[in-house]
Write a protein that holds these residues in place. Sequence first.
Motif, PDB file in Angstrom:
ATOM      1  N   VAL A   1       0.824  -1.214   0.000  1.00 29.01           N
ATOM      2  CA  VAL A   1       0.000   0.000   0.000  1.00 29.01           C
ATOM      3  C   VAL A   1       0.859   1.265   0.000  1.00 29.01           C
ATOM      4  N   LYS A   2       2.137   1.135  -0.292  1.00 28.99           N
ATOM      5  CA  LYS A   2       3.023   2.300  -0.208  1.00 28.99           C
ATOM      6  C   LYS A   2       2.533   3.435  -1.104  1.00 28.99           C
ATOM      7  N   ASN A   3       1.938   3.096  -2.247  1.00 32.55           N
ATOM      8  CA  ASN A   3       1.458   4.132  -3.158  1.00 32.55           C
ATOM      9  C   ASN A   3       0.345   4.975  -2.545  1.00 32.55           C
ATOM     10  N   GLN A   4      -0.346   4.437  -1.523  1.00 34.34           N
ATOM     11  CA  GLN A   4      -1.426   5.183  -0.887  1.00 34.34           C
ATOM     12  C   GLN A   4      -0.911   6.204   0.130  1.00 34.34           C
ATOM     13  N   PHE A   5       0.395   6.153   0.405  1.00 34.27           N
ATOM     14  CA  PHE A   5       0.984   7.057   1.391  1.00 34.27           C
ATOM     15  C   PHE A   5       2.091   7.910   0.787  1.00 34.27           C
ATOM     16  N   GLU A   6       2.019   8.130  -0.503  1.00 28.25           N
ATOM     17  CA  GLU A   6       3.083   8.873  -1.179  1.00 28.25           C
ATOM     18  C   GLU A   6       2.917  10.383  -1.064  1.00 28.25           C
ATOM     19  N   ARG A   7       1.689  10.829  -0.757  1.00 23.12           N
ATOM     20  CA  ARG A   7       1.465  12.280  -0.645  1.00 23.12           C
ATOM     21  C   ARG A   7       1.759  12.721   0.792  1.00 23.12           C
ATOM     22  N   VAL A   8       3.030  12.988   1.044  1.00 21.19           N
ATOM     23  CA  VAL A   8       3.467  13.447   2.367  1.00 21.19           C
ATOM     24  C   VAL A   8       3.561  14.968   2.328  1.00 21.19           C
ATOM     25  N   LEU A   9       2.778  15.619   3.201  1.00 27.09           N
ATOM     26  CA  LEU A   9       2.705  17.079   3.164  1.00 27.09           C
ATOM     27  C   LEU A   9       3.747  17.756   4.024  1.00 27.09           C
ATOM     28  N   GLY A  10       4.241  17.070   5.041  1.00 26.14           N
ATOM     29  CA  GLY A  10       5.262  17.679   5.872  1.00 26.14           C
ATOM     30  C   GLY A  10       5.226  17.190   7.300  1.00 26.14           C
ATOM     31  N   CYS A  11       6.076  17.817   8.111  1.00 25.12           N
ATOM     32  CA  CYS A  11       6.135  17.507   9.540  1.00 25.12           C
ATOM     33  C   CYS A  11       5.070  18.317  10.260  1.00 25.12           C
ATOM     34  N   GLY A  12       4.169  17.633  10.937  1.00 26.94           N
ATOM     35  CA  GLY A  12       3.092  18.303  11.647  1.00 26.94           C
ATOM     36  C   GLY A  12       3.338  18.327  13.142  1.00 26.94           C
ATOM     37  N   VAL A  13       2.742  19.322  13.798  1.00 23.11           N
ATOM     38  CA  VAL A  13       2.844  19.464  15.244  1.00 23.11           C
ATOM     39  C   VAL A  13       1.438  19.444  15.835  1.00 23.11           C
ATOM     40  N   ALA A  14       1.215  18.523  16.773  1.00 23.71           N
ATOM     41  CA  ALA A  14      -0.044  18.440  17.498  1.00 23.71           C
ATOM     42  C   ALA A  14       0.167  19.077  18.863  1.00 23.71           C
ATOM     43  N   ASN A  15      -0.211  20.323  18.994  1.00 21.60           N
ATOM     44  CA  ASN A  15      -0.047  21.024  20.266  1.00 21.60           C
ATOM     45  C   ASN A  15      -1.083  20.526  21.272  1.00 21.60           C
ATOM     46  N   GLY A  16      -0.646  20.452  22.545  1.00 21.94           N
ATOM     47  CA  GLY A  16      -1.546  19.975  23.584  1.00 21.94           C
ATOM     48  C   GLY A  16      -1.554  18.468  23.742  1.00 21.94           C
ATOM     49  N   TYR A  17      -0.588  17.795  23.105  1.00 18.05           N
ATOM     50  CA  TYR A  17      -0.472  16.339  23.205  1.00 18.05           C
ATOM     51  C   TYR A  17       0.992  15.963  23.419  1.00 18.05           C
ATOM     52  N   SER A  18       1.213  14.782  23.953  1.00 25.57           N
ATOM     53  CA  SER A  18       2.573  14.255  24.057  1.00 25.57           C
ATOM     54  C   SER A  18       2.551  12.758  23.779  1.00 25.57           C
ATOM     55  N   LEU A  19       3.668  12.258  23.286  1.00 26.71           N
ATOM     56  CA  LEU A  19       3.785  10.838  22.971  1.00 26.71           C
ATOM     57  C   LEU A  19       3.931  10.019  24.245  1.00 26.71           C
ATOM     58  N   ALA A  20       3.213   8.906  24.308  1.00 23.44           N
ATOM     59  CA  ALA A  20       3.319   7.988  25.448  1.00 23.44           C
ATOM     60  C   ALA A  20       3.051   6.582  24.949  1.00 23.44           C
ATOM     61  N   TYR A  21       3.620   5.596  25.614  1.00 22.66           N
ATOM     62  CA  TYR A  21       3.455   4.198  25.206  1.00 22.66           C
ATOM     63  C   TYR A  21       2.410   3.545  26.116  1.00 22.66           C
ATOM     64  N   THR A  22       1.148   3.838  25.836  1.00 23.97           N
ATOM     65  CA  THR A  22       0.061   3.435  26.738  1.00 23.97           C
ATOM     66  C   THR A  22      -0.690   2.188  26.291  1.00 23.97           C
ATOM     67  N   ARG A  23      -0.298   1.619  25.157  1.00 21.50           N
ATOM     68  CA  ARG A  23      -0.950   0.398  24.671  1.00 21.50           C
ATOM     69  C   ARG A  23      -0.061  -0.797  24.996  1.00 21.50           C
ATOM     70  N   LYS A  24      -0.547  -1.687  25.868  1.00 24.32           N
ATOM     71  CA  LYS A  24       0.236  -2.851  26.277  1.00 24.32           C
ATOM     72  C   LYS A  24      -0.062  -4.026  25.360  1.00 24.32           C
ATOM     73  N   ALA A  25       0.905  -4.366  24.496  1.00 26.84           N
ATOM     74  CA  ALA A  25       0.796  -5.527  23.618  1.00 26.84           C
ATOM     75  C   ALA A  25       1.554  -6.695  24.242  1.00 26.84           C
ATOM     76  N   HIS A  26       1.549  -7.849  23.572  1.00 25.54           N
ATOM     77  CA  HIS A  26       2.162  -9.052  24.147  1.00 25.54           C
ATOM     78  C   HIS A  26       3.667  -8.909  24.329  1.00 25.54           C
ATOM     79  N   ASP A  27       4.296  -8.027  23.514  1.00 32.60           N
ATOM     80  CA  ASP A  27       5.751  -7.894  23.585  1.00 32.60           C
ATOM     81  C   ASP A  27       6.201  -6.516  24.067  1.00 32.60           C
ATOM     82  N   GLY A  28       5.271  -5.710  24.543  1.00 37.47           N
ATOM     83  CA  GLY A  28       5.655  -4.388  25.048  1.00 37.47           C
ATOM     84  C   GLY A  28       4.681  -3.306  24.629  1.00 37.47           C
TER      85      GLY A  28
END
Length: 296
Positions: A164-191
């Motif tokens: 499906v790489k062709n469906q993600f070829e239109r990359v517009l740029g680096c975006g910033v989501a203000n008011g959010y932060s990255l966290a690893y809150t989804r516990k899968a079987h390996d981490g």
Amino acid sequence: MLKRKESSLKMKNGYEVFVYGTLRQHENNHYLLKDARCVSRQCWTYGSLYDTGCGYPAMVAGTSERVYGEVYEVTPEQLKRLDVLEGYEGQGKNNLYDRITQEVHTDFGTIEALVYVFHDENVSEFDTIKFGDWKCYRYLQQDELLYFAYGSCLDDERFQLAGVKNQFERVLGCGVANGYSLAYTRKAHDGGRADIIESDEYAEGKVYHISRDTLPYLFRREGVTAAIYRPAFIDVTFGGNTYKNVLTFLVVDKTEEVAPPDHYAEEILRGAEGFISDSYYQKLVTDLQTKFKMKQ
């Protein structure tokens, strides 16, 4: 737990109100809340959501399904204006919507807020709103969408493997989501797996221009049917402009942060390197090292 008690919940500086339809950010009645303080943009309460067919949704109180929305702190004057909009005249009256107090779950904890609910006997002919989210109901129908990727979808290796790489070829740029932060809150079987949670920080990611035909792949990858992640719409800034209602995916049942497996962390860093800002990239690396003692 549903709390059907006196609905005049008074806070120190006003009332906290959960809104789920046309009062939400960027929706047509949000002007009634333009001076209200937003407490949470990504929160939920128990109930079911229906399309009235009149351009606005109706929530019915419940104990199993979820309705997503926002919480605002409003003044008594603002609350009166909301009462007029919702057709609420007071307890025991012939109201279009009743106003009750209910628990609302946010990224910061559980609070109590006022909620306008419909009478369940009046929704039998209404369509159920999928995902319990009015914004998803409206904007997932668009032929073209902007998509904000902040985790493993920064990288294109799995796009190539899935064909499906062709469906993600239109990359517009680096975006910033203000008011959010990255966290690893989804516990899968390996981490852990990545999520963005509300905060006073920001998260960076890749903004794709995608078509609606791409959604089935993203829904499978994010485990939407299994309620692992859910689609959500947020504001993202890039190229000097802020774009409203950009699609992203958020963890449904968040846990305390869990260290991601090495292969997953490497995938995020590989996709992020040279694309996001140097300072944010270093923050990703530092967080992995300090939070989880990982070697990156």
